[in-house]
Enzyme design. Sequence first.
Site, PDB file in Angstrom:
ATOM      1  CG  ASP A  30      -0.944  10.831  12.131  1.00 52.66           C
ATOM      2  OD1 ASP A  30      -0.864  11.001  10.909  1.00 52.66           O
ATOM      3  OD2 ASP A  30      -0.408   9.871  12.727  1.00 52.66           O
ATOM      4  CG  ASN A  87       3.660  12.280   2.719  1.00 55.19           C
ATOM      5  OD1 ASN A  87       4.505  13.129   2.425  1.00 55.19           O
ATOM      6  ND2 ASN A  87       3.385  11.963   3.986  1.00 55.19           N
ATOM      7  CB  VAL A  96      -3.068   5.645   4.772  1.00 57.03           C
ATOM      8  CG1 VAL A  96      -4.562   5.400   4.632  1.00 57.03           C
ATOM      9  CG2 VAL A  96      -2.558   5.090   6.101  1.00 57.03           C
ATOM     10  CG  HIS A 100      -3.719  11.125   4.322  1.00 53.63           C
ATOM     11  ND1 HIS A 100      -3.647   9.988   3.538  1.00 53.63           N
ATOM     12  CD2 HIS A 100      -2.503  11.266   4.891  1.00 53.63           C
ATOM     13  CE1 HIS A 100      -2.438   9.483   3.633  1.00 53.63           C
ATOM     14  NE2 HIS A 100      -1.709  10.238   4.446  1.00 53.63           N
ATOM     15  CG  HIS A 102       0.048  14.475   6.968  1.00 57.48           C
ATOM     16  ND1 HIS A 102       0.285  13.554   7.977  1.00 57.48           N
ATOM     17  CD2 HIS A 102       0.089  13.773   5.816  1.00 57.48           C
ATOM     18  CE1 HIS A 102       0.467  12.353   7.443  1.00 57.48           C
ATOM     19  NE2 HIS A 102       0.358  12.461   6.140  1.00 57.48           N
TER      20      HIS A 102
HETATM   21  P1  5GP Z   1       1.106   8.994   4.960  1.00 63.92           P
HETATM   22  O1  5GP Z   1       2.511   8.560   5.154  1.00 63.92           O
HETATM   23  O2  5GP Z   1       0.294   7.977   4.171  1.00 63.92           O
HETATM   24  O3  5GP Z   1       1.000  10.380   4.400  1.00 63.92           O
HETATM   25  O4  5GP Z   1       0.499   9.120   6.397  1.00 63.92           O
HETATM   26  C1  5GP Z   1      -0.394   8.214   6.961  1.00 63.92           C
HETATM   27  C2  5GP Z   1      -0.639   8.686   8.368  1.00 63.92           C
HETATM   28  O5  5GP Z   1      -1.769   8.004   8.867  1.00 63.92           O
HETATM   29  C3  5GP Z   1       0.517   8.418   9.324  1.00 63.92           C
HETATM   30  O6  5GP Z   1       0.970   9.656   9.876  1.00 63.92           O
HETATM   31  C4  5GP Z   1      -0.081   7.488  10.372  1.00 63.92           C
HETATM   32  O7  5GP Z   1       0.379   7.775  11.668  1.00 63.92           O
HETATM   33  C5  5GP Z   1      -1.567   7.724  10.228  1.00 63.92           C
HETATM   34  N1  5GP Z   1      -2.402   6.573  10.503  1.00 63.92           N
HETATM   35  C6  5GP Z   1      -2.248   5.328   9.984  1.00 63.92           C
HETATM   36  N2  5GP Z   1      -3.244   4.518  10.405  1.00 63.92           N
HETATM   37  C7  5GP Z   1      -4.028   5.274  11.215  1.00 63.92           C
HETATM   38  C8  5GP Z   1      -5.216   4.982  11.948  1.00 63.92           C
HETATM   39  O8  5GP Z   1      -5.745   3.877  11.952  1.00 63.92           O
HETATM   40  N3  5GP Z   1      -5.742   6.000  12.665  1.00 63.92           N
HETATM   41  C9  5GP Z   1      -5.198   7.246  12.678  1.00 63.92           C
HETATM   42  N4  5GP Z   1      -5.817   8.178  13.429  1.00 63.92           N
HETATM   43  N5  5GP Z   1      -4.089   7.548  11.995  1.00 63.92           N
HETATM   44  C10 5GP Z   1      -3.500   6.574  11.274  1.00 63.92           C
END
Ligand code: 5GP
Length: 114
Positions: A30, A87, A96, A100, A102
């Site tokens: 992340d 999420n 995003v 995914h 985590h």
């Molecule tokens: P969400 O809130 O959608 O479950 O989590 C999205 C996660 O993607 C966040 O923890 C954020 O830090 C990570 N993230 C967003 N954009 C990128 C990216 O371009 N590269 C990487 N490695 N992580 C990302």
Amino acid sequence: MEDCIFCKIVSGEISTEKVYEDDQVTAFHDANPAAPTHILIVPNRHIRSINQVTAEDEQLLGHLFTAARLLAEQRGIASSGYRLIINTGPDAGQAVFHLHLHLLGGGRMKHPMG
Ligand code: 5GP
Ligand code: ZN
């Protein structure tokens, strides 16, 4: 999906260190880690969220968890413990819209739900 950041990471269009990759899923760190180990495991195929999964995705969803178990072992956090989070939608703060998982670990978490 043209504008999906995780599709671009999977395809290699955006260069990111991959910590695991096979024909179904890809894992990478992340960008904004919330724990000493914070890995995202994504299906290689674009699925927006859990709201879009169907019975046909069940093997793939199981495979996400098998990859999580493998990565937890490889990172040395299998016995110390870890948390798996998906999420979904606005109330969960999904940022995003490419499904995914985590994988968080490497330190004692303060709150039982993150
Ligand atoms: P969400 O809130 O959608 O479950 O989590 C999205 C996660 O993607 C966040 O923890 C954020 O830090 C990570 N993230 C967003 N954009 C990128 C990216 O371009 N590269 C990487 N490695 N992580 C990302
Ligand atoms: Zn995508």
